[in-house]
Design a protein around this motif. Structure first.
Motif, short mmCIF file in Angstrom:
data_model
loop_
_atom_site.label_atom_id
_atom_site.label_comp_id
_atom_site.label_asym_id
_atom_site.label_seq_id
_atom_site.Cartn_x
_atom_site.Cartn_y
_atom_site.Cartn_z
N THR A 209 0.79 -1.05 -0.04
CA THR A 209 -0.06 0.07 0.00
C THR A 209 0.84 1.13 -0.02
O THR A 209 0.20 2.29 -0.17
CB THR A 209 -0.72 0.01 1.36
OG1 THR A 209 -0.18 0.04 2.56
CG2 THR A 209 -1.98 -1.01 1.20
N ASP A 210 2.26 1.43 0.28
CA ASP A 210 2.76 2.58 0.38
C ASP A 210 3.19 2.58 -1.15
O ASP A 210 3.91 3.85 -1.43
CB ASP A 210 4.47 1.96 1.11
CG ASP A 210 4.99 0.69 0.67
OD1 ASP A 210 4.39 -0.07 0.13
OD2 ASP A 210 6.37 0.91 0.41
N TRP A 211 3.01 1.92 -1.92
CA TRP A 211 3.01 2.20 -3.36
C TRP A 211 1.96 3.15 -3.93
O TRP A 211 2.13 3.75 -5.05
CB TRP A 211 3.22 1.00 -4.52
CG TRP A 211 4.06 0.00 -4.32
CD1 TRP A 211 5.34 0.14 -3.58
CD2 TRP A 211 4.55 -1.01 -5.24
NE1 TRP A 211 5.96 -0.73 -3.54
CE2 TRP A 211 5.60 -1.66 -4.73
CE3 TRP A 211 3.85 -1.70 -6.07
CZ2 TRP A 211 6.13 -2.76 -5.23
CZ3 TRP A 211 4.46 -2.91 -6.88
CH2 TRP A 211 5.46 -3.40 -6.21
N LEU A 212 0.97 3.32 -3.22
CA LEU A 212 -0.32 4.04 -3.41
C LEU A 212 -0.26 5.36 -3.80
O LEU A 212 -0.36 6.02 -4.94
CB LEU A 212 -1.49 3.83 -2.47
CG LEU A 212 -2.71 4.57 -2.82
CD1 LEU A 212 -3.42 3.74 -3.96
CD2 LEU A 212 -3.50 4.39 -1.47
N TRP A 213 0.57 6.29 -2.83
CA TRP A 213 0.87 7.50 -3.19
C TRP A 213 1.73 7.82 -4.43
O TRP A 213 1.65 8.75 -5.03
CB TRP A 213 1.13 8.27 -1.90
CG TRP A 213 2.73 7.84 -1.28
CD1 TRP A 213 2.85 6.96 -0.50
CD2 TRP A 213 3.92 8.50 -1.78
NE1 TRP A 213 4.12 6.57 -0.24
CE2 TRP A 213 4.99 7.67 -0.88
CE3 TRP A 213 4.48 9.38 -2.33
CZ2 TRP A 213 6.15 7.95 -1.05
CZ3 TRP A 213 5.75 9.87 -2.47
CH2 TRP A 213 6.62 8.87 -1.87
N ARG A 214 2.82 6.88 -4.57
CA ARG A 214 3.61 7.01 -5.59
C ARG A 214 3.02 6.91 -6.95
O ARG A 214 3.48 7.66 -7.92
CB ARG A 214 4.88 6.22 -5.53
CG ARG A 214 5.64 6.21 -4.13
CD ARG A 214 6.92 5.12 -4.37
NE ARG A 214 7.62 5.31 -2.94
CZ ARG A 214 8.77 6.03 -2.91
NH1 ARG A 214 8.88 7.04 -3.99
NH2 ARG A 214 9.33 6.19 -1.73
#
Length: 498
Positions: A209-214
């Protein structure tokens, strides 16, 4: 209000109407003639609407990039170990860049033209979006967001100039309604970012989920690249700006290409700017605070600053409000945010476009601020909802706030900023307005995490001061730009009102 300015015989002798044949010659003798032709409306077959659509595409990018972090701040804060002040730095970097961009963008829009500035600033969006997507730490992310903000700040003055200067004065597709279109376009962009979040949240593995903002930030490069690819086919310089520079031949060529008007410059035409037209200079920022423009500038600035402060605090904090105060899950938070923006902010913006020519920007802005003041007081009184009934009241207050923003200040602060000044001052007028407005956004985005942590729901009392200030200045200054031929002021021509 008059819908035209005093014209030279060539332009006012029946040579042109919106329904006239495109091959019928229209003789141009002065810059005022060019302004008249644009004010009367384009021919039926015209690229002017496409130019408007491309300009609105720039507004779409501005909104998307400004709102793209709304759902990603928690992940960014966790990933980079940010303090509340660090989160405020990342969140406000883009608006700080927009302050600088607006100041220089307004000047450049009047100095070198609308077309060149618009074409250049699209590259800011591509480069900055990709840099954000691959940022290894908060400093690179904040710096990239600052560069993105430069593009946002540069884009608004030029986009508003295109909307005003490729539109007719009255009737369908008039200047006020075209400028107001920036608002539903803005909310459409916010909604797209929410939909993208929803899609990515559904397909990404829970461990990534840390890819979401990228991915969300990186996606901002896509519409910018599309605009770059189609710009050469349809985009043109503003004919009104070109004429005001004394280049009647270029202005006539733009009318032929974008408006399908067979414009021909007379041999004896005055090919120099009118005596009152101002060349772009930094001192023109001072002109905005003198004479007839002082009251307009005060009104446009205060309403813009108040609108920006309140909207950014609520819009940026909307996911936090829904997830924390109302104890919603991530999916519910996204759906509620999307629904509120589409059903209330976006619909309010469409109402503004439809009815500004009937009710006027002043009345609609006043009514919008009144709705927002009631909404903020309601949210402050409810506080943290204790049951389903109070939660429903809080959601209704958020809906009322967004609806008031959509049909009121969200749409028409830009109407005041764009249509209070003639062509020679429009870029700098919007740039000055946006510089102060973005300053308000920076303060709002930086302070909201801090104030929210310190005051909880008491922060709504602070936000309520913004619509109150808007109501006070509107009561003191009654200026209606809708339907007023402000460009006539460049030519020393009296402009009567109804």
């Amino acid at each position: 209000m008059s819908d035209s300015i005093a014209a030279s015989p060539a332009a006012s002798s029946g040579d042109y109407s919106a329904d006239s044949a495109s091959d019928k010659p229209v003789v141009i003798r002065s810059a005022a003639d060019i302004t008249q032709l644009v004010n009367r409306g384009a021919a039926k077959i015209s690229d002017a609407r496409i130019v408007i659509a491309i300009a609105l595409g720039g507004v779409f990018l501005d909104a998307y990039d400004l709102g793209a972090l709304a759902f990603g701040m928690k992940d960014i804060t966790r990933q980079f170990g940010l303090t509340p002040s660090g989160a405020g730095f990342v969140a406000s970097a883009i608006t700080f860049g927009a302050i600088v961009g607006a100041l220089f963008g307004g000047y450049l829009t009047d100095k070198i033209g609308r077309y060149r500035v618009f074409m250049a600033d699209m590259f800011f969006f591509v480069i900055a979006a990709l840099a954000c997507a691959f940022a290894p730490n908060e400093w690179v992310l904040g710096g990239s967001r600052f560069v993105m903000g430069l593009g946002v700040g540069i884009d608004l003055p030029v986009a508003m100039a295109f909307l005003a200067e490729f539109s007719r004065l009255q009737g369908r597709g008039n200047k006020a309604s075209r400028v107001a279109m920036w608002c539903p376009t803005w909310y459409a962009a916010i909604s797209v970012s929410y939909l993208l979040v929803l899609l990515l949240y559904a397909v990404l593995p829970a461990t990534h989920t840390d890819w979401l903002w990228r991915l969300i930030l990186g996606f901002g490069a896509v519409p910018a690249i599309l605009i770059i690819l189609i710009r050469h086919r349809y985009m043109n310089e503003s004919p009104v700006w070109a004429a005001n520079q004394g280049d009647l031949q270029s202005a006539a060529a733009i009318l032929r290409k974008s408006y399908n008007i067979n414009a021909v410059v007379a041999d004896d035409a005055d090919k120099t700017p009118q005596v009152k037209v101002r060349k772009a200079a930094w001192r023109n920022y001072g002109t905005l605070l003198q004479g007839i423009y002082l009251r307009r500038t005060v009104l446009a600035t205060v309403t813009a600053v108040a609108s920006s402060f309140a909207y950014n605090a609520v819009a940026f904090g909307l996911p936090v409000i829904l997830s924390s105060f109302l104890q919603q899950s991530m999916i519910s938070t996204i759906l509620f945010s999307l629904g509120l923006n589409l059903c209330f902010a976006f619909v309010g913006g469409l109402i503004a476009v439809r009815y500004v020519s009937k009710f006027g920007a002043w009345k609609m802005t006043y009514a919008g601020y009144a709705c927002q003041l009631v909404a903020m007081i309601g949210l402050a009184l409810v506080g943290r909802p204790a049951d389903g009934g109070e939660a429903a009241i809080s959601i209704a207050m958020l809906a009322l706030f967004l609806f008031g923003q959509g049909f009121g200040p969200g749409s028409h602060t830009m109407t005041f900023a764009s249509l209070s000044y003639p062509t020679s001052l429009r870029g700098m007028g919007v740039g000055f307005n946006q510089t102060l407005m973005r300053s308000s956004s920076t303060v709002s985005l930086f302070l909201f995490p801090v104030l929210s942590a310190a005051l909880g729901t008491g922060v709504f009392w602070v936000i309520a001061l913004a619509p109150l200030a808007g109501l006070i200045v509107l009561t003191a200054i009654r200026w209606e730009p809708s339907g007023y031929d402000v460009d006539a002021e460049d030519f020393d021509v009296p402009v009567p009102r109804h």
